[in-house]
Design an enzyme around this catalytic site. Sequence first.
Site, PDB file in Angstrom:
ATOM      1  N   TYR A  64      27.701   2.484 -19.436  1.00  0.00           N
ATOM      2  CA  TYR A  64      27.750   3.752 -18.774  1.00  0.00           C
ATOM      3  C   TYR A  64      26.944   4.892 -19.464  1.00  0.00           C
ATOM      4  CZ  TYR A  64      32.002   1.751 -16.478  1.00  0.00           C
ATOM      5  OH  TYR A  64      32.860   0.854 -15.920  1.00  0.00           O
ATOM      6  N   PRO A 214      40.226   3.539  -7.783  1.00  0.00           N
ATOM      7  CA  PRO A 214      41.565   3.868  -7.250  1.00  0.00           C
ATOM      8  C   PRO A 214      41.675   5.262  -6.325  1.00  0.00           C
ATOM      9  CG  PRO A 214      41.393   4.555  -9.724  1.00  0.00           C
ATOM     10  CD  PRO A 214      40.299   3.793  -9.433  1.00  0.00           C
ATOM     11  N   GLY A 216      38.701   5.792  -4.821  1.00  0.00           N
ATOM     12  CA  GLY A 216      37.774   5.777  -3.675  1.00  0.00           C
ATOM     13  C   GLY A 216      36.326   5.867  -4.534  1.00  0.00           C
ATOM     14  N   GLY A 217      36.326   6.126  -5.931  1.00  0.00           N
ATOM     15  CA  GLY A 217      35.230   6.036  -6.812  1.00  0.00           C
ATOM     16  C   GLY A 217      34.007   7.275  -6.142  1.00  0.00           C
ATOM     17  N   PHE A 218      33.063   6.977  -5.886  1.00  0.00           N
ATOM     18  CA  PHE A 218      31.930   7.820  -5.540  1.00  0.00           C
ATOM     19  C   PHE A 218      32.294   8.555  -4.355  1.00  0.00           C
ATOM     20  CE2 PHE A 218      29.690   5.249  -8.378  1.00  0.00           C
ATOM     21  CZ  PHE A 218      29.399   5.844  -9.482  1.00  0.00           C
ATOM     22  N   PRO A 220      35.379   9.922  -2.589  1.00  0.00           N
ATOM     23  CA  PRO A 220      36.958   9.922  -2.693  1.00  0.00           C
ATOM     24  C   PRO A 220      37.647   9.568  -1.454  1.00  0.00           C
ATOM     25  CG  PRO A 220      35.987  11.639  -4.068  1.00  0.00           C
ATOM     26  CD  PRO A 220      34.856  11.049  -3.502  1.00  0.00           C
TER      27      PRO A 220
END
Length: 288
Positions: A64, A214, A216-218, A220
Amino acid sequence: MTSTALPGGIWTMGDLDVSRFGYGAMQLAGPWVMGPPADHAGALAVLREAVELGIDHIDTSDAYGPHVTNRLIREALHPYPQSLKIVTKVGANRDDQGGWPTARDPESLRRQVRENLDRLGLDTLDLVNLRLGDGQGQVQEPIAEAYGTLAELREQGLIRHLGVSNATAEQVAEARSIAPIVCVQNMYNLAHRDDDALIDELAADGIAYVPFFPLGGFSPLQSAALSGVAGRLGSSPMSVALAWLLRRSPNILLIPGTKSVTHLRENIAGAGLELSADDLAELDKIGR
Ligand SMILES: NC(=O)c1ccc[n+]([C@@H]2O[C@H](COP(=O)([O-])OP(=O)(O)OC[C@H]3O[C@@H](n4cnc5c(N)ncnc54)[C@H](OP(=O)(O)O)[C@@H]3O)[C@@H](O)[C@H]2O)c1
């Protein structure tokens, strides 16, 4: 606040007791997980607030940034409180375009474990996930050499516990035939429920399931049903999404990501929402 005060209570992974509500550090790096954060002081503040609020496991990877979130975690939190567990993953590098080239040969894995130890300032990594797949999703391929390499490092005392990520059910079974796993970290949320059967199997065997993305990531999560339930409860869609995951199975641990102290506090408060049978029926329409 102690960890028992966080929504969801405690889960035990091997000899590690953790609150089911954790924190995912990936989004603290720059855009698309490359480079430094826009707000360095803000990133440190989120990490410190997470621990202050009782969060005792943080998910990271030296990929990261690369190296950015591990350095932030060390700067914000070292020397670490004894209760804090840092969960990292190995199996991919980064390239100049922000890609995630696979790096699962034994030499690369040994190097990544060493680099995680050095950058985090640790002698032993509490939990290392082997990141599988090709960056786009799961790939059905043997994992014995890569997972066996991590099992050796575990035998040598550099790693306390192992897990797998982006893994198919077959790869989970293959890993378990080589050395114990304490968690599986795959993509799962209200709208992506491919792992329903795997979650239930792992729960029966006392193995944690840690959904990545959790919220939805990039992108939402957005859905009329989710907004409807949130509106009815006077809450937010993100809170409902987290409360639903905690309710879905006792072996689910949360690692939602945020760069915002306000969102962090909202997420902790929201995950404790009570969902009624009507709410659950409404939410079941999502992703079906
Ligand atoms: N194993 C793997 O291959 C893999 C892949 C991806 C991720 N992960 C792990 O999973 C963790 C979680 O994934 P993630 O952080 O990418 O995705 P996520 O938790 O699903 O969502 C993060 C997004 O939600 C937003 N958000 C969070 N709380 C919010 C709130 N209360 N209201 C509105 N928006 C909110 C965040 O924006 P703000 O910053 O503005 O709050 C951010 O854009 C990562 O940190 C990483 O550790 C693992």
